[in-house]
Write a protein that holds these residues in place. Structure first.
Motif, PDB file in Angstrom:
ATOM      1  N   ALA A   1      95.151 -13.144 -24.459  1.00  0.00           N
ATOM      2  CA  ALA A   1      93.813 -13.615 -24.080  1.00  0.00           C
ATOM      3  C   ALA A   1      93.568 -13.387 -22.591  1.00  0.00           C
ATOM      4  O   ALA A   1      92.485 -12.953 -22.180  1.00  0.00           O
ATOM      5  N   HIS A   2      94.596 -13.667 -21.790  1.00  0.00           N
ATOM      6  CA  HIS A   2      94.476 -13.445 -20.348  1.00  0.00           C
ATOM      7  C   HIS A   2      94.168 -11.972 -20.054  1.00  0.00           C
ATOM      8  O   HIS A   2      93.294 -11.650 -19.255  1.00  0.00           O
ATOM      9  N   GLY A   3      94.890 -11.082 -20.732  1.00  0.00           N
ATOM     10  CA  GLY A   3      94.679  -9.651 -20.501  1.00  0.00           C
ATOM     11  C   GLY A   3      93.302  -9.194 -20.964  1.00  0.00           C
ATOM     12  O   GLY A   3      92.621  -8.420 -20.276  1.00  0.00           O
ATOM     13  N   LEU A   4      92.877  -9.684 -22.125  1.00  0.00           N
ATOM     14  CA  LEU A   4      91.549  -9.307 -22.636  1.00  0.00           C
ATOM     15  C   LEU A   4      90.459  -9.808 -21.694  1.00  0.00           C
ATOM     16  O   LEU A   4      89.488  -9.101 -21.402  1.00  0.00           O
ATOM     17  N   ALA A   5      90.613 -11.035 -21.192  1.00  0.00           N
ATOM     18  CA  ALA A   5      89.619 -11.597 -20.279  1.00  0.00           C
ATOM     19  C   ALA A   5      89.620 -10.845 -18.954  1.00  0.00           C
ATOM     20  O   ALA A   5      88.555 -10.583 -18.371  1.00  0.00           O
ATOM     21  N   THR A   6      90.799 -10.484 -18.486  1.00  0.00           N
ATOM     22  CA  THR A   6      90.883  -9.725 -17.235  1.00  0.00           C
ATOM     23  C   THR A   6      90.109  -8.415 -17.364  1.00  0.00           C
ATOM     24  O   THR A   6      89.345  -8.047 -16.467  1.00  0.00           O
ATOM     25  N   GLY A   7      90.275  -7.762 -18.495  1.00  0.00           N
ATOM     26  CA  GLY A   7      89.539  -6.521 -18.743  1.00  0.00           C
ATOM     27  C   GLY A   7      88.041  -6.757 -18.765  1.00  0.00           C
ATOM     28  O   GLY A   7      87.270  -5.983 -18.181  1.00  0.00           O
ATOM     29  N   ALA A   8      87.614  -7.835 -19.414  1.00  0.00           N
ATOM     30  CA  ALA A   8      86.183  -8.134 -19.513  1.00  0.00           C
ATOM     31  C   ALA A   8      85.592  -8.465 -18.146  1.00  0.00           C
ATOM     32  O   ALA A   8      84.464  -8.080 -17.835  1.00  0.00           O
ATOM     33  N   LEU A   9      86.340  -9.172 -17.326  1.00  0.00           N
ATOM     34  CA  LEU A   9      85.835  -9.585 -16.012  1.00  0.00           C
ATOM     35  C   LEU A   9      85.790  -8.411 -15.040  1.00  0.00           C
ATOM     36  O   LEU A   9      84.861  -8.290 -14.234  1.00  0.00           O
ATOM     37  N   ARG A  10      86.806  -7.575 -15.126  1.00  0.00           N
ATOM     38  CA  ARG A  10      86.979  -6.485 -14.159  1.00  0.00           C
ATOM     39  C   ARG A  10      85.697  -5.685 -13.942  1.00  0.00           C
ATOM     40  O   ARG A  10      85.322  -5.403 -12.811  1.00  0.00           O
ATOM     41  N   GLY A  11      85.010  -5.364 -15.062  1.00  0.00           N
ATOM     42  CA  GLY A  11      83.827  -4.524 -14.957  1.00  0.00           C
ATOM     43  C   GLY A  11      82.635  -5.224 -14.321  1.00  0.00           C
ATOM     44  O   GLY A  11      81.704  -4.566 -13.870  1.00  0.00           O
ATOM     45  N   ALA A  12      82.652  -6.569 -14.286  1.00  0.00           N
ATOM     46  CA  ALA A  12      81.450  -7.307 -13.870  1.00  0.00           C
ATOM     47  C   ALA A  12      81.603  -7.982 -12.508  1.00  0.00           C
ATOM     48  O   ALA A  12      80.738  -8.764 -12.109  1.00  0.00           O
ATOM     49  N   LEU A  13      82.689  -7.691 -11.807  1.00  0.00           N
ATOM     50  CA  LEU A  13      82.924  -8.398 -10.545  1.00  0.00           C
ATOM     51  C   LEU A  13      81.996  -7.918  -9.444  1.00  0.00           C
ATOM     52  O   LEU A  13      81.679  -6.746  -9.350  1.00  0.00           O
ATOM     53  N   SER A  14      81.604  -8.856  -8.586  1.00  0.00           N
ATOM     54  CA  SER A  14      80.894  -8.441  -7.383  1.00  0.00           C
ATOM     55  C   SER A  14      81.936  -8.028  -6.351  1.00  0.00           C
ATOM     56  O   SER A  14      83.098  -8.404  -6.452  1.00  0.00           O
ATOM     57  N   PRO A  15      81.515  -7.229  -5.357  1.00  0.00           N
ATOM     58  CA  PRO A  15      82.494  -6.750  -4.372  1.00  0.00           C
ATOM     59  C   PRO A  15      83.205  -7.935  -3.708  1.00  0.00           C
ATOM     60  O   PRO A  15      82.571  -8.916  -3.347  1.00  0.00           O
ATOM     61  N   GLY A  16      84.504  -7.842  -3.592  1.00  0.00           N
ATOM     62  CA  GLY A  16      85.269  -8.918  -2.953  1.00  0.00           C
ATOM     63  C   GLY A  16      85.712 -10.001  -3.912  1.00  0.00           C
ATOM     64  O   GLY A  16      86.488 -10.875  -3.541  1.00  0.00           O
ATOM     65  N   SER A  17      85.223  -9.988  -5.145  1.00  0.00           N
ATOM     66  CA  SER A  17      85.639 -10.991  -6.112  1.00  0.00           C
ATOM     67  C   SER A  17      87.001 -10.638  -6.700  1.00  0.00           C
ATOM     68  O   SER A  17      87.411  -9.483  -6.678  1.00  0.00           O
ATOM     69  N   GLU A  18      87.664 -11.648  -7.255  1.00  0.00           N
ATOM     70  CA  GLU A  18      89.032 -11.461  -7.722  1.00  0.00           C
ATOM     71  C   GLU A  18      89.260 -12.072  -9.093  1.00  0.00           C
ATOM     72  O   GLU A  18      88.532 -12.976  -9.507  1.00  0.00           O
ATOM     73  N   VAL A  19      90.298 -11.568  -9.769  1.00  0.00           N
ATOM     74  CA  VAL A  19      90.745 -12.147 -11.033  1.00  0.00           C
ATOM     75  C   VAL A  19      92.154 -12.684 -10.838  1.00  0.00           C
ATOM     76  O   VAL A  19      93.001 -12.033 -10.206  1.00  0.00           O
ATOM     77  N   SER A  20      92.390 -13.866 -11.371  1.00  0.00           N
ATOM     78  CA  SER A  20      93.674 -14.525 -11.172  1.00  0.00           C
ATOM     79  C   SER A  20      94.104 -15.258 -12.439  1.00  0.00           C
ATOM     80  O   SER A  20      93.364 -15.323 -13.430  1.00  0.00           O
ATOM     81  N   LEU A  21      95.299 -15.806 -12.395  1.00  0.00           N
ATOM     82  CA  LEU A  21      95.857 -16.598 -13.495  1.00  0.00           C
ATOM     83  C   LEU A  21      96.612 -17.741 -12.850  1.00  0.00           C
ATOM     84  O   LEU A  21      97.295 -17.533 -11.845  1.00  0.00           O
ATOM     85  N   THR A  22      96.480 -18.949 -13.396  1.00  0.00           N
ATOM     86  CA  THR A  22      97.217 -20.086 -12.835  1.00  0.00           C
ATOM     87  C   THR A  22      98.317 -20.536 -13.785  1.00  0.00           C
ATOM     88  O   THR A  22      98.054 -20.812 -14.964  1.00  0.00           O
ATOM     89  N   LEU A  23      99.541 -20.583 -13.276  1.00  0.00           N
ATOM     90  CA  LEU A  23     100.695 -21.044 -14.056  1.00  0.00           C
ATOM     91  C   LEU A  23     101.289 -22.291 -13.417  1.00  0.00           C
ATOM     92  O   LEU A  23     101.311 -22.404 -12.185  1.00  0.00           O
ATOM     93  N   ASN A  24     101.751 -23.218 -14.244  1.00  0.00           N
ATOM     94  CA  ASN A  24     102.555 -24.317 -13.696  1.00  0.00           C
ATOM     95  C   ASN A  24     104.016 -23.894 -13.821  1.00  0.00           C
ATOM     96  O   ASN A  24     104.705 -24.228 -14.767  1.00  0.00           O
ATOM     97  N   LEU A  25     104.455 -23.124 -12.839  1.00  0.00           N
ATOM     98  CA  LEU A  25     105.837 -22.636 -12.894  1.00  0.00           C
ATOM     99  C   LEU A  25     106.775 -23.810 -12.657  1.00  0.00           C
ATOM    100  O   LEU A  25     106.492 -24.703 -11.869  1.00  0.00           O
ATOM    101  N   HIS A  26     107.875 -23.791 -13.376  1.00  0.00           N
ATOM    102  CA  HIS A  26     108.841 -24.882 -13.261  1.00  0.00           C
ATOM    103  C   HIS A  26     109.860 -24.511 -12.187  1.00  0.00           C
ATOM    104  O   HIS A  26     110.468 -23.438 -12.256  1.00  0.00           O
ATOM    105  N   ALA A  27     110.000 -25.360 -11.184  1.00  0.00           N
ATOM    106  CA  ALA A  27     111.025 -25.151 -10.161  1.00  0.00           C
ATOM    107  C   ALA A  27     112.324 -25.702 -10.746  1.00  0.00           C
ATOM    108  O   ALA A  27     112.626 -26.879 -10.620  1.00  0.00           O
ATOM    109  N   VAL A  28     113.048 -24.815 -11.440  1.00  0.00           N
ATOM    110  CA  VAL A  28     114.222 -25.255 -12.207  1.00  0.00           C
ATOM    111  C   VAL A  28     115.471 -25.256 -11.331  1.00  0.00           C
ATOM    112  O   VAL A  28     115.766 -24.253 -10.680  1.00  0.00           O
ATOM    113  N   ARG A  29     116.190 -26.368 -11.343  1.00  0.00           N
ATOM    114  CA  ARG A  29     117.453 -26.457 -10.612  1.00  0.00           C
ATOM    115  C   ARG A  29     118.563 -26.815 -11.577  1.00  0.00           C
ATOM    116  O   ARG A  29     118.460 -27.794 -12.302  1.00  0.00           O
ATOM    117  N   PRO A  30     119.657 -26.033 -11.570  1.00  0.00           N
ATOM    118  CA  PRO A  30     120.820 -26.438 -12.373  1.00  0.00           C
ATOM    119  C   PRO A  30     121.481 -27.644 -11.714  1.00  0.00           C
ATOM    120  O   PRO A  30     121.523 -27.736 -10.486  1.00  0.00           O
TER     121      PRO A  30
END
Ligand code: PNW
Length: 463
Positions: free
Chosen positions: A206-235
């Motif tokens: 879904a992220h990839g499909l949306a990125t493709g859809a957004l890419r064509g419609a961006l105004s100059p200087g606009s960006e596409v991103s993804l937000t992850l809650n990465l886990h800071a894992v410690r052994p």
């Protein structure tokens, strides 16, 4: 009185973005207005026993009717950017077909008022409020949902592509897939290891499909991103068994998204770890290529670190598909927030160092960081939250140190602007730097809001 000398100890880059963040279901309310239909969070919160005190987002912080007032709060803070999310069921109530004009109008007005205030709009397309009809058709474990999301993304690109500065496709697909379909603590409350892995893959698609859809419609200087809650894992230790436990959580918590999005591949160890659950045959030819469409930055949400050791956790209803029998979670030492989450800014620094090394050339943005604490109402009428100020100071210092050490961090979004509906905790947990009295909807700056305004004005921290 505060006797700090007026010297900045941590100065951030001049172009650094200073923001606050919110999400539609957590603040908007107006759940049945202007054509909006239920999302999975409406259904979930109305199901007895799912959300503390039976709270729902029906009214929340009533932001739907208070956009101008809330933007005035942001002007007072001096933020450069505002991160909000768009409620899919406001725009496309059944998750299919033409858009509802009133839904689009609401977000257009929000974006236009932000631009007028000189604040960059950072819009997230999915912060967990799937139209209920799409869940009834199978939800995220079903491939079709990813395609519906791509279509919704093109509607939004067409409506607001000329004025949104940054598009974020998804917020925290880990939570949505593994808490939503794995342990069922979040909507839609399903408990299936297989469903959670299928959902995770369909989020990548879904992220990839949306990125493709957004890419064509961006105004100059606009960006596409993804937000992850990465886990800071410690052994817990350097033993081979504890290191392997950390590897497993890194695979099913982090690389399950990082590898498809940044490498176009599935983590081989994850495929091995989950062999008893699935053969991953739901990953079709071309999916990983779609998922790895280039993006302009990575958003990171960080609250606390995760400490793991070899052992086993509950086999049933786990959000860690395939790792249940091998990993035990240990409480990190130190003070805790009202969520009972450990306060540990080093975890954020560790995470940023890892991304500096693993994703060279990818600009990073902290899209959420903050803490829940109980407010203390001073007799003077001021809302005191010294622990939150200390938490924020320590975490911004960690970001500063990471930048000095070469991490390309472009901005920081404080979670959250307002006290709001904290998912399974309802209104019992307050993350806002602005206090909300939910009986009157009155907003009051907490000390942390005044402190953040000072940080932004100074462009950094002072002792
Ligand atoms: C994030 N966990 O949620 C969300 O993006 C916000 O909407 C939320 O209000 C904020 O963090 C505070 O909770 C999370 O259990 C919820 O690991 C749960 C977890 C992580 C993030």
């Amino acid at each position: 009185l505060d006797a700090r000398p007026d010297t900045t100890t941590h100065r951030f880059p001049a172009a650094f973005r200073w923001g606050t963040a919110t999400a539609a279901y957590q603040i908007e309310g107006a759940a049945a207005e202007d054509g909006r239909t239920p999302s999975i969070w409406d259904t979930f919160s109305r199901t007895p026993g799912k959300v503390r005190n039976g709270d729902t987002g029906d009214i929340a912080a009533d932001h739907y009717h208070r956009v101008s007032e809330d933007i005035a709060l942001m002007r007072r803070l001096g933020v450069t950017d505002y991160r909000f999310s768009i409620a899919w069921p406001r725009v496309q109530p059944t998750g299919r077909g033409p858009a509802v004009q009133k839904g689009l109008d609401f977000y257009r007005r929000l974006v236009d008022e932000l631009l007028e205030a000189g604040i960059r709009p950072v819009a997230t397309l999915y912060h967990w409020d799937l139209p209920q009809e799409l869940e009834d058709a199978g939800g995220w474990p079903q491939r079709e949902t990813a395609h519906r999301f791509g279509e919704y993304a093109s509607i939004m690109a067409g409506a607001l592509g000329d004025r949104v500065a940054t598009w974020t496709t998804l917020n925290e697909p880990w939570c949505a897939a593994f808490l939503g379909y794995g342990n069922g603590v979040h909507a839609p409350g399903r408990t299936s290891a297989l469903a959670s892995l299928r959902a995770a893959h369909h989020f990548n698609l879904a992220h990839g499909l949306a990125t493709g859809a957004l890419r064509g419609a961006l105004s100059p200087g606009s960006e596409v991103s993804l937000t992850l809650n990465l886990h800071a894992v410690r052994p817990h230790s350097d033993s081979a068994a504890d290191l392997d436990a950390a590897r497993r959580i890194d695979a099913v918590g982090n690389r399950v998204f990082l590898d498809p999005v940044f490498n176009g591949s599935l983590p081989e160890d994850l495929v091995r770890d989950t062999a008893a659950v699935t053969d991953w045959s739901f990953v079709l030819d071309g999916d990983l290529e779609t998922a790895s469409a280039p993006i302009d930055s990575l958003g990171i949400n960080y609250y606390s670190p995760t400490v793991v050791a070899a052992g086993s956790g509950p086999a049933e209803a786990s959000p860690w598909a395939g790792a249940e029998q091998h990993v035990r979670f240990l409480p990190a030492p130190g003070p805790r927030t009202a969520m009972d989450w450990p306060v540990d800014a080093n975890g954020l620094h560790e995470l940023l160092m890892r991304l500096r090394d693993d994703l060279p050339g990818v600009p990073l943005v902290i899209t959420e960081n903050g803490a829940a604490y109980d407010d203390y109402a001073d007799p003077s009428g001021e809302v005191k939250d010294p622990e939150r100020v200390a938490y924020l100071h320590a975490h911004l210092a960690a970001v500063h140190r990471a930048i000095e050490e070469g991490a390309d961090v472009r901005g920081y979004f404080l979670w959250s602007l307002l006290d709001n509906f904290e998912w399974a905790y309802g209104y019992s947990k307050r993350f806002g730097i602005v206090h909300v009295d939910f009986a009157t909807q009155r907003r009051t700056f907490k000390d942390s809001a005044r402190w953040y305004a000072e940080v932004i004005a100074r462009g950094g921290l002072a002792e």
